[in-house]
Write an enzyme that holds these catalytic residues in place. Structure first.
Site, PDB file in Angstrom:
ATOM      1  N   GLU A   1       0.840  -1.196   0.000  1.00 32.52           N
ATOM      2  CA  GLU A   1       0.000   0.000   0.000  1.00 32.52           C
ATOM      3  C   GLU A   1       0.875   1.246   0.000  1.00 32.52           C
ATOM      4  O   GLU A   1       1.959   1.241   0.602  1.00 32.52           O
ATOM      5  CB  GLU A   1      -0.935  -0.002   1.212  1.00 32.52           C
ATOM      6  CG  GLU A   1      -1.887  -1.190   1.228  1.00 32.52           C
ATOM      7  CD  GLU A   1      -2.798  -1.227   2.454  1.00 32.52           C
ATOM      8  OE1 GLU A   1      -2.634  -0.349   3.332  1.00 32.52           O
ATOM      9  OE2 GLU A   1      -3.662  -2.125   2.527  1.00 32.52           O
TER      10      GLU A   1
ATOM     11  N   HIS B   1      -7.930   1.343   2.171  1.00 33.02           N
ATOM     12  CA  HIS B   1      -7.749   0.927   3.560  1.00 33.02           C
ATOM     13  C   HIS B   1      -8.453   1.900   4.523  1.00 33.02           C
ATOM     14  O   HIS B   1      -7.839   2.445   5.439  1.00 33.02           O
ATOM     15  CB  HIS B   1      -6.262   0.833   3.912  1.00 33.02           C
ATOM     16  CG  HIS B   1      -5.983  -0.103   5.054  1.00 33.02           C
ATOM     17  ND1 HIS B   1      -4.820  -0.806   5.182  1.00 33.02           N
ATOM     18  CD2 HIS B   1      -6.740  -0.462   6.142  1.00 33.02           C
ATOM     19  CE1 HIS B   1      -4.837  -1.541   6.271  1.00 33.02           C
ATOM     20  NE2 HIS B   1      -6.004  -1.350   6.868  1.00 33.02           N
TER      21      HIS B   1
END
Length: 478
Positions: A326, A356
């Protein structure tokens, strides 16, 4: 009536004199603080025995590093304790942490900052200075971004917030279930492009459909209650037997859940056992036209295999909030250089991709900030490790304000035979008012409150305990 009885007489040393006793009262406090306030209001300030505010003997001021835009409520809570706080919006990479971690006593992170073995070793090198990293706070549910074993062996407990964002994640899953079943993500994108596409084919109500939950913990169990309120049938699979809420039913195997569910959602930690928990074999067991949702951890789903299942039409849609890799900050970066499958994933129809944000609500971040800041403060000020994920859980009742010549020994040591005998020999000239010890794997933690100690005694005790062969970290609070 759920009354809180105030005893007329107690056998303890803290007993209330009979002529000062009051009748039982009934209160419904909103929080533990409200309960304390009600007792103080009822009994009067002179009858409430105050805990002593402890301070480390060898440190004048704690310095904390907070990364990833941790809530301002947590920042304020730490500053109210007199801690010096450095607060940054972005995550730090490993090199930045190695360079600067040695100047802090505590660090607070969310999911993007990685506390690796190298970072912890860099912090441990600072032991010779006035700065030693004492504690790590994960302002989130997960702790896989921290090398927990290395932290424990360095005498550093790690705290997280296992409950505070459960509702936020559960609500996100419900929104994704509805969004996928009605193809809302595609319709919204088309409308923003000026395309009017009113269709009903492949769109469904969720009432009467089956939701399969993998991992029936805090999030999974809350989710099952919400799903049943929408008229869904709920199945769940977990590695331990758990009493279900409502009409949910536990199934015997993952295969049973996959083959019976219209929607499958994952709520498991990232462990060696859960890496690629859902891969090509598992996806093939899912019902044709089913949907997969992952708000857990990025590596529990084999995403290239998921892409194949979506492109073939075996699955009708998916929602992902987590990914194997990420970006470290907001902005551009979710591309094939980060995850080689990113462009193929982004091109798929009826796929909801979010960055997220499962626990990213104002309510969740406020509660996480409160919970983790309180845990770190309790450890720094009082030595309590209750709630630590990698450390023996030890706590002692408070030293009272009137107990002026008391100190608290906080001794982290290797879990080896003979250590307690050695330490107790050092403490034997003193009155040990209370003591508690526990161990976890090869690390042990002892707390002891010592009465009638002089300044000279404090220095001698610290030196002697610190020199024990099993010592990892010794702190004295007074």
């Amino acid at each position: 009536m759920n009354g809180i009885p105030i005893p007329l007489k107690s056998r303890s040393s803290d007993s209330i004199e009979p002529h000062l006793a009051v009748a039982a009262v009934s209160v419904s406090p909103a929080s533990p603080n409200a309960l304390v306030a009600r007792f103080r209001e009822t009994l009067g300030p002179d009858l409430v025995r105050q805990a002593k505010v402890l301070h480390p003997v060898s440190t004048d001021e704690f310095r904390l590093l907070l990364l990833e835009n941790i809530s301002q409520g947590a920042v304020k809570a730490f500053k109210d304790q007199g801690f010096q706080v450095d607060h940054f919006v972005k995550a730090w990479n490993e090199d930045e942490l190695v360079e600067k971690i040695g100047t802090y006593h505590a660090i607070g992170i969310r999911s993007k900052t990685k506390i690796t073995e190298r970072v912890i070793k860099a912090a441990s090198k600072a032991c010779l200075s006035s700065f030693t990293l004492l504690v790590i706070g994960c302002f989130c549910i997960g702790t896989n971004q921290v090398d927990l074993l290395t932290a424990a062996r360095a005498g550093i407990p790690v705290f997280n917030s296992p409950f505070s964002n459960s509702r936020s994640v559960a609500e996100l899953v419900i929104s994704e279930v509805i969004g996928l079943s009605r193809q809302l993500f595609d319709r919204s994108r088309e409308m923003k492009q000026g395309i009017w596409n009113k269709v009903s084919k492949g769109c469904w109500e969720i009432r009467g459909k089956t939701l399969g939950i993998i991992g029936y913990g805090h999030i999974g169990s809350q989710l099952s209650v919400l799903a049943e309120a929408f008229g869904m049938r709920v199945l769940f699979y977990d590695v331990v037997n758990i009493m279900p809420l409502g009409s949910a039913r536990q199934v015997d195997s993952l295969s049973d859940l996959l083959s019976s569910s219209d929607f499958v959602t994952l709520h498991v930690p990232e462990l060696p056992e859960t890496t690629n928990l859902i891969g090509q074999p598992e996806l093939s067991q899912m019902k044709k036209g089913a949907y997969l949702i992952n708000n857990a951890r990025g590596r529990v789903v084999d995403i290239p295999a998921l892409i194949d299942a979506l492109q073939s039409g075996h699955l009708a849609g998916a929602a992902l909030d987590v990914y194997p890799a990420e970006p470290g900050a907001n902005g551009q970066g979710f591309d094939d250089t980060l995850n080689p499958f990113a462009s193929a994933l982004r091109a798929l129809p009826n796929v909801c991709l979010t960055p997220h944000i499962g626990g990213s609500t104002e309510e969740a971040q406020r509660m996480i900030g409160e919970e983790v800041s309180q845990a770190l403060t309790r450890y720094l000020n009082a030595g309590s490790t209750l709630g630590s994920v990698n450390f023996p859980e030890v706590d002692l009742r408070a030293i009272l304000a009137e107990q002026s010549h008391y100190i608290r020994v906080c001794y982290v040591h290797k879990n080896q035979p003979g250590v307690l005998r050695e330490v107790n020999e050092i403490l034997s000239p003193f009155n040990v008012e209370k003591q508690y010890s526990d161990s976890k794997a090869d690390v042990a933690y002892l707390m002891a409150d010592i009465a009638q100690v002089t300044r000279h005694d404090i220095e001698t005790l610290h030196e002697q305990i610190n020199k024990t062969k099993s010592n990892i970290l010794t702190r004295l609070l007074a």
